[in-house]
Design an enzyme around this catalytic site. Structure first.
Site, PDB file in Angstrom:
ATOM      1  N   PRO B  31      17.134   7.885  22.534  1.00 28.00           N
ATOM      2  CA  PRO B  31      16.439   8.620  23.606  1.00 28.00           C
ATOM      3  C   PRO B  31      17.102   9.924  24.015  1.00 28.00           C
ATOM      4  O   PRO B  31      16.502  10.691  24.767  1.00 28.00           O
ATOM      5  CB  PRO B  31      16.478   7.627  24.768  1.00 28.00           C
ATOM      6  CG  PRO B  31      17.720   6.827  24.533  1.00 28.00           C
ATOM      7  CD  PRO B  31      17.829   6.695  23.039  1.00 28.00           C
ATOM      8  N   ASP B  54      14.513  17.393  15.546  1.00 28.74           N
ATOM      9  CA  ASP B  54      13.446  17.879  16.415  1.00 28.74           C
ATOM     10  C   ASP B  54      13.910  18.010  17.859  1.00 28.74           C
ATOM     11  O   ASP B  54      15.074  17.770  18.187  1.00 28.74           O
ATOM     12  CB  ASP B  54      12.172  17.041  16.264  1.00 28.74           C
ATOM     13  CG  ASP B  54      12.329  15.612  16.698  1.00 28.74           C
ATOM     14  OD1 ASP B  54      11.610  14.759  16.168  1.00 28.74           O
ATOM     15  OD2 ASP B  54      13.182  15.322  17.565  1.00 28.74           O
ATOM     16  N   LYS B  76       9.653  21.604  18.627  1.00 32.40           N
ATOM     17  CA  LYS B  76       8.924  22.558  19.460  1.00 32.40           C
ATOM     18  C   LYS B  76       9.819  22.985  20.601  1.00 32.40           C
ATOM     19  O   LYS B  76      10.496  22.178  21.220  1.00 32.40           O
ATOM     20  CB  LYS B  76       7.676  21.898  20.061  1.00 32.40           C
ATOM     21  CG  LYS B  76       6.564  21.678  19.074  1.00 32.40           C
ATOM     22  CD  LYS B  76       5.337  21.123  19.773  1.00 32.40           C
ATOM     23  CE  LYS B  76       4.307  20.720  18.729  1.00 32.40           C
ATOM     24  NZ  LYS B  76       3.138  20.058  19.324  1.00 32.40           N
ATOM     25  N   GLY B 107      13.896  12.029  17.518  1.00 33.90           N
ATOM     26  CA  GLY B 107      14.127  11.404  18.821  1.00 33.90           C
ATOM     27  C   GLY B 107      13.545  10.010  18.850  1.00 33.90           C
ATOM     28  O   GLY B 107      12.501   9.745  18.257  1.00 33.90           O
ATOM     29  N   ASP B 109      12.689   6.322  17.968  1.00 30.46           N
ATOM     30  CA  ASP B 109      12.561   5.589  16.715  1.00 30.46           C
ATOM     31  C   ASP B 109      11.604   6.347  15.795  1.00 30.46           C
ATOM     32  O   ASP B 109      10.595   6.870  16.258  1.00 30.46           O
ATOM     33  CB  ASP B 109      12.009   4.181  17.017  1.00 30.46           C
ATOM     34  CG  ASP B 109      11.810   3.383  15.743  1.00 30.46           C
ATOM     35  OD1 ASP B 109      12.794   2.789  15.280  1.00 30.46           O
ATOM     36  OD2 ASP B 109      10.676   3.357  15.205  1.00 30.46           O
ATOM     37  N   ILE B 112       7.756   5.182  15.961  1.00 29.87           N
ATOM     38  CA  ILE B 112       6.975   5.108  17.201  1.00 29.87           C
ATOM     39  C   ILE B 112       6.755   6.534  17.677  1.00 29.87           C
ATOM     40  O   ILE B 112       7.651   7.174  18.225  1.00 29.87           O
ATOM     41  CB  ILE B 112       7.690   4.243  18.262  1.00 29.87           C
ATOM     42  CG1 ILE B 112       7.769   2.798  17.755  1.00 29.87           C
ATOM     43  CG2 ILE B 112       6.964   4.320  19.601  1.00 29.87           C
ATOM     44  CD1 ILE B 112       8.217   1.792  18.777  1.00 29.87           C
ATOM     45  N   THR B 137      14.000   3.198  21.016  1.00 32.30           N
ATOM     46  CA  THR B 137      12.835   3.993  21.388  1.00 32.30           C
ATOM     47  C   THR B 137      12.903   4.336  22.879  1.00 32.30           C
ATOM     48  O   THR B 137      13.496   3.613  23.681  1.00 32.30           O
ATOM     49  CB  THR B 137      11.524   3.267  21.022  1.00 32.30           C
ATOM     50  OG1 THR B 137      10.426   4.155  21.278  1.00 32.30           O
ATOM     51  CG2 THR B 137      11.318   2.000  21.819  1.00 32.30           C
ATOM     52  N   MET B 188       4.507  10.924  26.217  1.00 28.26           N
ATOM     53  CA  MET B 188       3.871  12.254  26.264  1.00 28.26           C
ATOM     54  C   MET B 188       2.610  12.244  27.119  1.00 28.26           C
ATOM     55  O   MET B 188       1.601  12.865  26.778  1.00 28.26           O
ATOM     56  CB  MET B 188       3.511  12.711  24.829  1.00 28.26           C
ATOM     57  CG  MET B 188       4.684  12.769  23.881  1.00 28.26           C
ATOM     58  SD  MET B 188       4.174  12.726  22.117  1.00 28.26           S
ATOM     59  CE  MET B 188       3.666  11.003  21.927  1.00 28.26           C
TER      60      MET B 188
END
Lengths: 284, 284
Positions: B31, B54, B76, B107, B109, B112, B137, B188
């Site tokens: 995480p 990422d 991003k 980031g 897992d 997922i 995760t 998200m």
């Protein structure tokens, strides 16, 4: 620090300054393989005076515990509970009141089918703050070894982890859950597999929906079986699947690792023209 | 090993013996906090020639990468994609064909909501075997820091991880999902929170259902906000919650960490009489 279990006469908490209190950590051990512990879990074990561990924890993981600490098995073996849940909680609380650094080591993640919530509530009720160290939950480990993405663009927009064996021994209500773009993972679902299959069909899943069975994920006895909802009961019997094992249900299981090792690399694609990534080289 | 990116002229695979091929690992970074990497992830990073990472990966994690390796940011930032998905896959494939040890660091897992499945399929299609290293995760990490058990005896028999933002920018169909004994975690989901709340209500969840919002779980900027389905939109606005953040929905969120630090330990319970746990002491 003496590493025996708490005595019958721990100091009265009213006479104990806060600094003398021990601590309790609920620590996820991951799915079994020793190197799937987190660095934080290893650190917690390295500082423990006493470790209470359950049957989903591989014994190798205990190598991280200092020689002077006590390791207490409190899980189930051959259907026999080494220690009732209430007693585990009482022991942890008394050890912490006696100033010990207590680690409760749980297979997978403490808050996914680990009864970590019950232990946390109990300890909070007695005024302890409790550290929770998350772990790699068995579902993601099983998915990794089987090459099955639990979510996948346009195939699965959610994944549900469900117990296959509720406290009354039954299967949870799956009404409304089974849509084609959802993945399901059942923990502890082997003995109830026929009921799970029946509920999934009742919930609307076609009997041809692919199912992967992953036994002992990440451990030496690891096996991966491909089945379907309709064939599951017979396949489990034929393959003599034992515990621990997980069921992954959904179209994503069809994306799993190809069975052939003889694949030949094809020609590389042209180097992408778009090359505006931020490259750090060398690392500072 | 030269750590620059693959050139435009990788060797033709037909002339490359299998032993000269590199390898690709899809590795979960957990995480954010550096010590929530697994030992296996650290080992993979320590042997990498090139790491594609990422934006959900904390920069500290890259400390485990050797100085000679290249670290390429492909996530991003401020809505700007550093590298399109197809280019990431092309780079990894070409690097591996050139003999490099490639780590794709994601980031949480990889399977997922990490698009790990797409990368795995692509690499399989070109004949590479790919190691997948599962990670902690974000949902379990957020639950751990908030003291929220995602499943709990008699309260939640399942937990669903859903994207709050599908590829077309929408919320997935939650029809039939919301029963009182189920927990939901939305990844998200901040920008779509009003739609998520609306769908949950439509699916049958009372507006008073508790929701916890965990922002930047395990990172220095971590915040935990308690809300409800009905109050969510206003609370997110008032508290100015940013990304990354998760929503945990369900009765279990009411079991979260007590807010007071002033709890006083009560008297210990009597030592349990039942003391047949298997004690190993000292460890061998």
């Amino acid at each position: 620090m003496n590493a025996t279990l708490a005595t019958n006469t721990p100091p009265s908490p009213t006479s104990v300054p806060a600094a003398a209190l021990g601590s309790v950590s609920l620590v996820g051990a991951g799915p079994g393989a020793k190197d799937l512990l987190t660095l934080r879990a290893v650190e917690a074990l390295a500082h423990a005076d006493v470790v209470y561990y359950d049957s989903l924890v591989d014994d190798d993981v205990l190598d991280f515990v200092p020689d002077a600490a006590a390791c207490v098995f409190v899980g189930k073996r051959k259907g026999f509970s080494a220690m009732p849940q209430q007693d585990i909680q009482d022991h942890m609380r008394n050890d912490a009141l006696a100033g010990k650094t207590v680690v409760r080591l749980k297979g997978g993640d403490p808050f996914i089918f680990g009864r970590g919530g019950e232990e946390l509530q109990d300890l909070h009720g007695y005024g302890f703050s409790v550290d929770v160290v998350p772990g790699v939950t068995s579902a993601t480990a099983a998915a990794a070894v089987a090459g099955i993405p639990l979510t996948h663009r346009d195939v699965a927009t959610s994944v549900t982890f469900a117990t296959g064996h509720t406290t009354n021994g039954d299967v949870p209500d799956l009404t409304g859950l089974a849509l084609s773009d959802r993945t399901f993972v059942f923990y502890m679902g082997i003995s109830n597999a026929p009921k799970i299959a029946s509920q999934l069909r009742h919930s609307g899943a076609p009997g041809t929906t692919p199912v992967a069975v992953i036994e002992q994920a990440t451990l030496p006895g690891q096996r991966i079986i491909n089945s379907t909802i309709d064939a599951l009961e017979a396949d489990l019997r034929t393959q003599n699947i034992g515990m621990p094992a997980l069921l992954i249900v959904g179209e994503v299981t069809a994306l799993g690792v190809p069975k052939s090792d003889s694949l030949i690399p094809l020609a590389p694609s042209p180097e992408p023209a778009n090359d505006f990534a931020w490259v750090h080289h060398p690392m500072g």
